[in-house]
Design a protein around this motif. Structure first.
Motif, PDB file in Angstrom:
ATOM      1  N   GLU A  97      -6.895  -6.280  -4.848  1.00  0.00           N
ATOM      2  CA  GLU A  97      -6.882  -7.290  -3.803  1.00  0.00           C
ATOM      3  C   GLU A  97      -5.706  -8.152  -3.873  1.00  0.00           C
ATOM      4  N   SER A  98      -5.509  -8.848  -4.887  1.00  0.00           N
ATOM      5  CA  SER A  98      -4.729  -9.755  -5.195  1.00  0.00           C
ATOM      6  C   SER A  98      -3.217  -9.350  -4.862  1.00  0.00           C
ATOM      7  N   ALA A  99      -3.115  -7.823  -5.344  1.00  0.00           N
ATOM      8  CA  ALA A  99      -1.604  -7.350  -5.228  1.00  0.00           C
ATOM      9  C   ALA A  99      -1.412  -7.026  -3.899  1.00  0.00           C
ATOM     10  N   TYR A 100      -2.382  -6.342  -3.131  1.00  0.00           N
ATOM     11  CA  TYR A 100      -2.000  -6.081  -1.820  1.00  0.00           C
ATOM     12  C   TYR A 100      -2.060  -7.415  -0.859  1.00  0.00           C
ATOM     13  N   ALA A 101      -2.597  -8.436  -1.270  1.00  0.00           N
ATOM     14  CA  ALA A 101      -2.385  -9.926  -0.548  1.00  0.00           C
ATOM     15  C   ALA A 101      -1.050 -10.215  -0.793  1.00  0.00           C
ATOM     16  N   TYR A 102      -0.585 -10.167  -2.012  1.00  0.00           N
ATOM     17  CA  TYR A 102       0.739 -10.530  -2.372  1.00  0.00           C
ATOM     18  C   TYR A 102       1.908  -9.683  -1.439  1.00  0.00           C
ATOM     19  N   GLN A 132     -14.565   0.043  -1.146  1.00  0.00           N
ATOM     20  CA  GLN A 132     -14.858  -0.345   0.498  1.00  0.00           C
ATOM     21  C   GLN A 132     -13.631  -1.617   0.185  1.00  0.00           C
ATOM     22  N   ARG A 133     -13.599  -2.397  -0.784  1.00  0.00           N
ATOM     23  CA  ARG A 133     -12.749  -3.532  -1.042  1.00  0.00           C
ATOM     24  C   ARG A 133     -11.447  -2.924  -1.112  1.00  0.00           C
ATOM     25  N   VAL A 134     -10.893  -1.935  -1.637  1.00  0.00           N
ATOM     26  CA  VAL A 134      -9.640  -1.417  -1.928  1.00  0.00           C
ATOM     27  C   VAL A 134      -9.411  -0.852  -0.580  1.00  0.00           C
ATOM     28  N   ALA A 135     -10.234  -0.001   0.047  1.00  0.00           N
ATOM     29  CA  ALA A 135      -9.979   0.412   1.448  1.00  0.00           C
ATOM     30  C   ALA A 135      -9.657  -0.546   2.344  1.00  0.00           C
ATOM     31  N   ARG A 136     -10.185  -1.867   2.355  1.00  0.00           N
ATOM     32  CA  ARG A 136      -9.850  -2.815   3.412  1.00  0.00           C
ATOM     33  C   ARG A 136      -8.707  -3.117   3.221  1.00  0.00           C
ATOM     34  N   GLN A 137      -8.162  -3.600   1.975  1.00  0.00           N
ATOM     35  CA  GLN A 137      -6.981  -3.838   1.515  1.00  0.00           C
ATOM     36  C   GLN A 137      -5.751  -3.017   1.977  1.00  0.00           C
ATOM     37  N   SER A 138      -5.925  -1.859   1.896  1.00  0.00           N
ATOM     38  CA  SER A 138      -5.095  -0.718   2.125  1.00  0.00           C
ATOM     39  C   SER A 138      -4.946  -0.796   3.664  1.00  0.00           C
ATOM     40  N   ALA A 139      -6.055  -0.738   4.392  1.00  0.00           N
ATOM     41  CA  ALA A 139      -6.093  -1.030   5.676  1.00  0.00           C
ATOM     42  C   ALA A 139      -5.292  -2.019   6.276  1.00  0.00           C
ATOM     43  N   LEU A 140      -5.363  -3.233   5.831  1.00  0.00           N
ATOM     44  CA  LEU A 140      -4.783  -4.285   6.238  1.00  0.00           C
ATOM     45  C   LEU A 140      -3.145  -4.435   6.046  1.00  0.00           C
ATOM     46  N   THR A 141      -3.157  -3.730   4.945  1.00  0.00           N
ATOM     47  CA  THR A 141      -1.648  -3.438   4.513  1.00  0.00           C
ATOM     48  C   THR A 141      -0.701  -2.548   5.491  1.00  0.00           C
ATOM     49  N   ARG A 142      -1.696  -1.409   5.720  1.00  0.00           N
ATOM     50  CA  ARG A 142      -1.190  -0.454   6.785  1.00  0.00           C
ATOM     51  C   ARG A 142      -1.091  -1.370   8.062  1.00  0.00           C
ATOM     52  N   GLU A 143      -1.730  -1.994   8.664  1.00  0.00           N
ATOM     53  CA  GLU A 143      -1.605  -2.766  10.001  1.00  0.00           C
ATOM     54  C   GLU A 143      -0.464  -3.715   9.933  1.00  0.00           C
ATOM     55  N   ALA A 144      -0.132  -4.087   8.755  1.00  0.00           N
ATOM     56  CA  ALA A 144       0.835  -4.988   8.642  1.00  0.00           C
ATOM     57  C   ALA A 144       2.332  -4.265   8.626  1.00  0.00           C
ATOM     58  N   GLY A 145       2.326  -3.049   8.677  1.00  0.00           N
ATOM     59  CA  GLY A 145       3.424  -2.205   8.752  1.00  0.00           C
ATOM     60  C   GLY A 145       4.204  -1.864   7.476  1.00  0.00           C
ATOM     61  N   THR A 163      -9.134   6.660  -2.542  1.00  0.00           N
ATOM     62  CA  THR A 163      -8.773   5.387  -1.883  1.00  0.00           C
ATOM     63  C   THR A 163      -7.160   5.093  -2.060  1.00  0.00           C
ATOM     64  N   LEU A 164      -6.917   4.802  -3.393  1.00  0.00           N
ATOM     65  CA  LEU A 164      -5.389   4.462  -3.571  1.00  0.00           C
ATOM     66  C   LEU A 164      -4.508   5.544  -3.680  1.00  0.00           C
ATOM     67  N   GLY A 165      -5.134   7.009  -3.995  1.00  0.00           N
ATOM     68  CA  GLY A 165      -4.226   8.133  -4.012  1.00  0.00           C
ATOM     69  C   GLY A 165      -4.095   8.850  -2.831  1.00  0.00           C
ATOM     70  N   ALA A 166      -5.065   9.488  -2.153  1.00  0.00           N
ATOM     71  CA  ALA A 166      -5.062  10.153  -1.008  1.00  0.00           C
ATOM     72  C   ALA A 166      -4.905   9.099   0.250  1.00  0.00           C
ATOM     73  N   GLY A 167      -5.365   7.868   0.066  1.00  0.00           N
ATOM     74  CA  GLY A 167      -5.009   7.149   1.153  1.00  0.00           C
ATOM     75  C   GLY A 167      -3.602   6.595   1.465  1.00  0.00           C
ATOM     76  N   ALA A 168      -2.785   6.918   0.572  1.00  0.00           N
ATOM     77  CA  ALA A 168      -1.212   6.223   0.687  1.00  0.00           C
ATOM     78  C   ALA A 168      -0.526   7.300   1.588  1.00  0.00           C
ATOM     79  N   ASP A 169       0.777   6.740   2.113  1.00  0.00           N
ATOM     80  CA  ASP A 169       1.442   7.301   3.220  1.00  0.00           C
ATOM     81  C   ASP A 169       2.244   8.364   2.529  1.00  0.00           C
ATOM     82  N   VAL A 170       2.462   8.424   1.412  1.00  0.00           N
ATOM     83  CA  VAL A 170       3.361   9.398   0.746  1.00  0.00           C
ATOM     84  C   VAL A 170       2.513   9.571  -0.720  1.00  0.00           C
ATOM     85  N   VAL A 171       2.183  10.691  -0.900  1.00  0.00           N
ATOM     86  CA  VAL A 171       1.555  11.137  -2.213  1.00  0.00           C
ATOM     87  C   VAL A 171       2.338  11.941  -3.064  1.00  0.00           C
TER      88      VAL A 171
END
Length: 466
Positions: A97-102, A132-145, A163-171
């Motif tokens: 969560e801290s990494a995504y927020a940064y 769920q926590r990671v998914a939310r952080q990923s979604a917020l980061t996605r929304e931030a462009g 989450t972190l793997g399959a949910g990325a833009d490029v894998v």
């Protein structure tokens, strides 16, 4: 990712591979206070963590920080598999969560170097909810462009893959890495082990490419440059859309090197000619270099739809190009995925239309052809980023129109667009076979007809010297 002796690399060694060992700055996260043996009071959990820390030199299963990868600053998340199998617990969630927020605060892309067995059993459901926590952080980061890239190391299983793997833009994935939702100890005893590999995930459209360790840093660096360097110009225009010359044998004997077809059937024949330029030629002419994405993330791929990002005049442009074959549902879904990502990152899109139509076999119907085409229509219609379309060959009905930009579609002299193929139109109208050519005229499918009808904006001819 292993060393020459076959030893699995640690988190920091993996970071060193992609950064050339320079400039990694670890992010500081306050340590969560645990009750003895964690939230479940799991007997021996404190001792297990202490042994893991002594063995790896880490306090948790992920290391997070910032560094430059081939010149692009990014937030790096690296899993330490030696720490309880790279499992996700509450403290892991704190770090993620801290990494995504940064990343959002500093407008940086996120690169995850994943190697995990899943959620940490010793923390029970408290660990599982970290997904769920990671998914939310990923979604917020996605929304931030901001782009997210995952590198799948060995193994990548369970919630970390989901989450972190399959949910990325490029894998991206390392060769022979174990990748799958089910880890080796929980899958059926008769399961085919080859289905749980990086190569199988690429073949199934769940990952974009297998990258050897020696090539990982330059490939990752190229992706980061492409996804963080959108073009400042609007979508490509015909003046900036060089088209490859058709072979001499394919040109009519006239002073005009690219004459327009005189009849509808001539337009159809020229579009179907194997001698005219195809999508690969256009893409090679337009881009300095390009990097493809692969697959629809729903279990399918279509080699007849080329999608990816390329560099043009130092800036990034996305592309989705049909290759002259009947487009399958996976092709439409891959194009939809590409355009949505480009739209989110503010990257203009070039689409090349060339298909006799959507695949209409029974398997295509079972794979959801209608829904896939509908989703692409909606995605193109609602995209905020500029989209430019060039009709380079056959424009077969809705299967072609789905990829075309409303109000910004252009045509080459070797193309046609039709509500239906002339042969099929004649069959539906119960016209004899000898009336097929006349039906092509009735349908007004020539490029110049399309301009007059307001379907395309203009005709693009091969520029001298391109």
């Amino acid at each position: 990712m292993t060393d020459p002796a076959g030893r699995r690399l640690s988190a920091r060694e993996a970071v060193a591979v992609v950064t050339a060992g320079e400039g990694f700055t670890e992010l500081s996260v306050p340590a969560r206070e645990y009750a003895p043996d964690g939230p479940l009071a799991w007997p021996g959990y404190d001792d297990s963590r202490a042994r893991a820390a002594e063995r790896t030199g880490e306090e948790e299963s992920v290391v997070c920080g910032t560094a430059r990868v081939e010149g692009t600053q990014a937030v790096l998340i690296a899993f330490e598999f030696g720490f309880l199998g790279g499992s996700l617990g509450e403290r892991t969630g704190d770090r993620l969560e801290s990494a995504y927020a940064y990343a959002r605060e500093h407008r940086l892309p996120v690169v995850s170097l994943v190697a995990t067995g899943g959620s940490r059993m010793q923390e029970g459901m408290r660990a599982l909810t970290q997904l769920q926590r990671v998914a939310r952080q990923s979604a917020l980061t996605r929304e931030a462009g901001l782009p997210q890239i995952a590198v799948l190391r060995d193994p990548t299983t369970g919630g970390g893959w989901a989450t972190l793997g399959a949910g990325a833009d490029v894998v991206l994935a390392l060769p022979a890495a174990q990748v799958g939702f089910a880890g080796s100890r929980v899958r059926p005893s008769d399961a085919d082990p080859t289905a749980y590999t990086a190569e199988s995930q690429v073949a199934a459209g769940a990952a974009d490419a297998v990258v050897p360790p020696a090539e990982l840093r330059p490939v990752l660096g190229r992706w980061l440059r492409l996804l963080t360097n959108p073009s400042k110009e609007p979508a490509p225009t015909p003046a900036h859309l060089p088209t490859p010359h058709a072979p001499e044998a394919a040109r009519a004997t006239t002073n005009d090197p690219q004459p327009l077809p005189t009849t509808g059937w001539e337009a159809v024949e020229r579009a179907r000619s194997p001698r005219r330029p195809r999508a690969e030629a256009y893409l090679d002419t337009y881009f300095t270099h390009r990097t493809p994405i692969r697959g629809d993330r729903s279990g399918g791929t279509d080699p007849g739809m080329l999608c990816g990002f390329g560099e043009r005049a130092g800036r990034t442009v996305a592309y989705a190009a049909q290759c002259g074959t009947a487009t399958r549902p996976a092709g439409y879904r891959t194009a939809t995925r590409l355009i949505r990502l480009a739209d989110r990152l503010g990257i203009p899109v070039l689409t090349l239309v060339d298909t006799p139509g959507a695949a209409n076999d029974a398997e295509a119907e079972r794979q959801g052809a209608g829904a896939a085409i509908a989703d692409l229509f909606t995605t193109v219609a609602t995209a905020r980023t500029p989209i430019t379309t060039l009709l380079i060959g056959e424009g077969g009905s809705g299967g072609a129109l789905a990829l075309a930009a409303p109000g910004n579609t252009w045509a080459t002299p070797d193309s046609y667009f039709s509500v239906i193929a002339p042969e099929l139109a004649a069959a539906i109208l119960k016209r004899p076979e000898e009336r097929v050519r006349a039906t092509a005229d009735d349908l007004r499918v020539r490029p110049q007809d399309l301009v007059e009808l307001g379907v395309v904006r203009g005709i693009v001819r091969a520029a001298t010297g391109t």
